[in-house]
Design an enzyme around this catalytic site. Sequence first.
Site, mmCIF file in Angstrom:
data_model
loop_
_atom_site.group_PDB
_atom_site.id
_atom_site.type_symbol
_atom_site.label_atom_id
_atom_site.label_comp_id
_atom_site.label_asym_id
_atom_site.label_seq_id
_atom_site.Cartn_x
_atom_site.Cartn_y
_atom_site.Cartn_z
ATOM 1 N N LYS A 75 0.822 -1.216 0.000
ATOM 2 C CA LYS A 75 0.000 0.000 0.000
ATOM 3 C C LYS A 75 0.852 1.261 0.000
ATOM 4 O O LYS A 75 0.391 2.340 -0.369
ATOM 5 C CB LYS A 75 -0.919 0.008 1.218
ATOM 6 C CG LYS A 75 -1.962 -1.084 1.229
ATOM 7 C CD LYS A 75 -3.245 -0.633 0.602
ATOM 8 C CE LYS A 75 -4.339 -1.669 0.739
ATOM 9 N NZ LYS A 75 -5.647 -1.178 0.359
ATOM 10 N N ASP A 123 -8.061 0.307 7.066
ATOM 11 C CA ASP A 123 -7.870 -0.824 7.974
ATOM 12 C C ASP A 123 -6.466 -0.782 8.567
ATOM 13 O O ASP A 123 -6.156 -1.544 9.471
ATOM 14 C CB ASP A 123 -8.051 -2.144 7.225
ATOM 15 C CG ASP A 123 -9.517 -2.518 7.065
ATOM 16 O OD1 ASP A 123 -10.283 -2.328 8.017
ATOM 17 O OD2 ASP A 123 -9.888 -2.996 5.977
#
Length: 398
Positions: A75, A123
């Site tokens: 990410k 998250d």
Amino acid sequence: MLVENNSAKHGQALSRSEAAIVGKAAPDEVRRYLPAFPIYKKTPLLELPGLARSLGLAGIAVKDEGQRYGLFSFKALGGAYAVARLVLEHAQKQLCRSLTPAQLLDGDVQAVARGMTVCCATDGNHGRSVAAGAQMFGCRCVIFLHSGVSAGREAAIAAFGAEIRRTDGNYDQSVAEASATGKAEGWTVVSDFSSEGYTEIPGTVMQGYAIMLDEIVHQSTAPYTHVFVQGGVGGLAAVVSGHLLDRFGTERPRIIVVEPSRANCLQLSAQANRRLAMEAGDATVMAMLECYEPSLVAWDILEKSADFYLDVSDDTAVEALRRFAKPLEGDPVLKIGESGAAGLAGLEVAMADPTIRNRLGLNAKSRVLLIGTEGATDPELYEKLLKDGTAAFAAAGH
């Protein structure tokens, strides 16, 4: 459960806009911004010959994203890249002149960036990347965390100077709150989830991931026959499958998207042959994949490029985590987290089930690619899972 992609769009070429996000030329656009990321370097692609032999396969390779930018997740390539592009665009408007990506690190550009606020829900990993990008390029950052995000992951995000706001409910509800608050405050929402009317920024996030596929193509010693890739909202899976479709066409490997059984929105959408949301249920240990609705841009690409969807249990994911940490002789020791191990969990489930194995065409000639999407992003939880399995997750109140 194994679900095949039976969409009428399956195998169709990507549209021009989709190819710009995930296609074979997408990494070239990302590379233009690398001067703003002097810490960039390729992550390793590692062979696991011992594991391949034990499963009766010709080869298994894993891309270890646990080392990416010191943020321990793939990410890192998306959120920070999107922030870089947004800050550059904002600074050019404010300064009334053209700027190069390298100038994002200049003092006058960062002075302008301080008037900009970016926000998102997460998250854990995407929010850490957005926060890191905001700190790097000088803008303010607010991150929304739902109740299931661990204290360890919160601390890792806050370490980049982001303001943390806790929300009630699950990930999807935190996305809605971040979007509503961002709109009301005039902030820029840097989400990896796209929906009707909000596709450009999530597409930019996905484009950032494309450079990882370019690395894999150039690091590989032989073609792969199968790729097991994590699901979530579908962003990574769409980049992997869409890039390989655009690059190799009918010669591409089979793409198997792996999801938690408790959060299998992509699989259920494929089964219904339309994008749909599912009801939230019990939390899954694969927290980075606990998503209940596919991203719009990702789903449109997956309809064309993914081949199968497979769900796995929490116990299987933790066993895969342990397999990486305590490998067979000749394989490297890898610290890959519970969500990062989901691809291996899917492979092991498939190999243990003759029907699934045969349907996927897995045999002694198969070469499999796995994406170790994250390292131990919550080190304390990782050690507990390693020792006690899912009992540690249950003991934490899940």
